[in-house]
Design a protein around this motif. Structure first.
Motif, PDB file in Angstrom:
ATOM      1  N   ASP A  41       9.718  21.328  -6.835  1.00  0.00           N
ATOM      2  CA  ASP A  41       9.613  22.356  -5.802  1.00  0.00           C
ATOM      3  C   ASP A  41       8.341  22.254  -4.976  1.00  0.00           C
ATOM      4  N   TYR A  42       7.447  21.359  -5.364  1.00  0.00           N
ATOM      5  CA  TYR A  42       6.206  21.218  -4.616  1.00  0.00           C
ATOM      6  C   TYR A  42       6.492  20.611  -3.252  1.00  0.00           C
ATOM      7  N   MET A  43       6.006  21.260  -2.195  1.00  0.00           N
ATOM      8  CA  MET A  43       6.411  20.919  -0.832  1.00  0.00           C
ATOM      9  C   MET A  43       5.626  19.761  -0.210  1.00  0.00           C
ATOM     10  N   PHE A  44       4.512  19.372  -0.815  1.00  0.00           N
ATOM     11  CA  PHE A  44       3.611  18.446  -0.136  1.00  0.00           C
ATOM     12  C   PHE A  44       3.345  17.185  -0.952  1.00  0.00           C
ATOM     13  N   ALA A  45       4.377  16.679  -1.611  1.00  0.00           N
ATOM     14  CA  ALA A  45       4.193  15.520  -2.491  1.00  0.00           C
ATOM     15  C   ALA A  45       3.659  14.299  -1.732  1.00  0.00           C
ATOM     16  N   LYS A  46       4.180  14.052  -0.550  1.00  0.00           N
ATOM     17  CA  LYS A  46       3.738  12.890   0.224  1.00  0.00           C
ATOM     18  C   LYS A  46       2.280  13.016   0.651  1.00  0.00           C
ATOM     19  N   TYR A  87       0.844  -1.204   0.000  1.00  0.00           N
ATOM     20  CA  TYR A  87       0.000   0.000   0.000  1.00  0.00           C
ATOM     21  C   TYR A  87       0.879   1.253   0.000  1.00  0.00           C
ATOM     22  N   LYS A  88       1.904   1.247   0.823  1.00  0.00           N
ATOM     23  CA  LYS A  88       2.814   2.391   0.881  1.00  0.00           C
ATOM     24  C   LYS A  88       3.634   2.515  -0.401  1.00  0.00           C
ATOM     25  N   ARG A  89       3.958   1.385  -1.024  1.00  0.00           N
ATOM     26  CA  ARG A  89       4.697   1.423  -2.294  1.00  0.00           C
ATOM     27  C   ARG A  89       3.894   2.107  -3.387  1.00  0.00           C
ATOM     28  N   VAL A  90       2.584   1.820  -3.418  1.00  0.00           N
ATOM     29  CA  VAL A  90       1.712   2.484  -4.396  1.00  0.00           C
ATOM     30  C   VAL A  90       1.779   3.993  -4.207  1.00  0.00           C
ATOM     31  N   ILE A  91       1.661   4.435  -2.963  1.00  0.00           N
ATOM     32  CA  ILE A  91       1.710   5.865  -2.673  1.00  0.00           C
ATOM     33  C   ILE A  91       3.084   6.439  -3.019  1.00  0.00           C
ATOM     34  N   ASN A  92       4.145   5.716  -2.676  1.00  0.00           N
ATOM     35  CA  ASN A  92       5.495   6.217  -2.955  1.00  0.00           C
ATOM     36  C   ASN A  92       5.779   6.324  -4.447  1.00  0.00           C
ATOM     37  N   ARG A  93       5.176   5.463  -5.250  1.00  0.00           N
ATOM     38  CA  ARG A  93       5.343   5.583  -6.701  1.00  0.00           C
ATOM     39  C   ARG A  93       4.715   6.879  -7.206  1.00  0.00           C
ATOM     40  N   ILE A  94       3.571   7.239  -6.627  1.00  0.00           N
ATOM     41  CA  ILE A  94       2.927   8.494  -7.016  1.00  0.00           C
ATOM     42  C   ILE A  94       3.740   9.685  -6.520  1.00  0.00           C
ATOM     43  N   ILE A  95       4.293   9.575  -5.316  1.00  0.00           N
ATOM     44  CA  ILE A  95       5.160  10.638  -4.796  1.00  0.00           C
ATOM     45  C   ILE A  95       6.308  10.912  -5.757  1.00  0.00           C
ATOM     46  N   THR A  96       6.944   9.857  -6.226  1.00  0.00           N
ATOM     47  CA  THR A  96       8.077   9.993  -7.138  1.00  0.00           C
ATOM     48  C   THR A  96       7.675  10.729  -8.412  1.00  0.00           C
TER      49      THR A  96
END
Length: 224
Positions: A173-178, A156-165
């Protein structure tokens, strides 16, 4: 795509189950029928006794695969997010433009899922309904920290981290990617729930999908 998915072996953390349900016909039947039964009666009313009656097997035989219905729900959730991750990787692999890749990734995690008939014992459309209604129950427990350490929510966290990347590729420069990525993944489930049950507090409906909302949100926030 369907041919590739039909040959896909979804990997689920072996600490979630007692015995891998994919290794036997009974195990696969447990997974198939549990999805249908949870959708019919809800997770609160779901029990291994009721599942056993449905599949014509002793309740004790189900415990040989899962020690609790909570672990079964975690298993179903892990399978779902692994399937979503595979689709995300496969379908964005050849997209060079970062923003187009982000739109595709968002669409995959926010769209209403259709069943892939190539996966014989899992109906992804019904499983999607369960994730929308029940996924937070895997997280909102006293044991969440310990289960997180055991890796129950890793995919589940990997899915989110792929989107973060991808967000960081679009706008470094976007501060709130996570926060944005986790809000998209979790929020989409909530918007689908509201669309189906509490229609007056969402703009999502039969004409406006959660995907459209989150694509608009990302476009505004990342200035695309």
């Amino acid at each position: 795509m369907n041919t590739v998915l039909s040959n896909l072996k979804i990997q689920v953390n072996d600490k979630i189950y007692v015995k891998d349900p994919e290794t036997s016909s009974l195990g696969r039947k447990i997974i198939k029928e549990s999805i249908i039964l949870i959708d019919e009666i809800g997770f609160e009313n779901f029990t291994f006794k009721k599942l056993g009656e449905r599949i014509g097997s002793n309740e004790s035989s189900i415990y040989r695969y899962f020690e609790s219905k909570h672990k079964l729900l975690v298993y179903l959730s892990s399978w779902y997010w692994s399937w979503i991750e595979y689709r995300m990787v496969f379908e964005t692999n050849n997209i060079q433009n970062a923003f187009e890749k982000l739109i595709k990734a968002i669409t995959i995690v926010t769209e209403k899922i259709k069943d892939n008939t190539k996966t014989e014992y899992i109906n992804e459309a019904i499983l999607n309904k369960i994730i929308i209604a029940e996924f937070t129950k895997t997280l909102l427990t006293k044991e969440v920290d310990e289960e997180n350490k055991e890796g129950f929510f890793l995919v589940y966290k990997r899915v989110i981290n792929r989107i973060i990347t991808i967000i960081e590729e679009v706008n470094p420069d976007y501060m709130f990617a996570k926060s944005l990525a986790s809000s998209i993944v979790e929020g989409a489930l909530h918007q689908h729930f509201l669309k189906d049950h509490l229609k007056t507090i969402t703009n999502c409906n039969d004409d406006v999908s959660p995907s459209a909302f989150y694509i608009n949100l990302v476009s505004q926030n990342l200035k695309q």
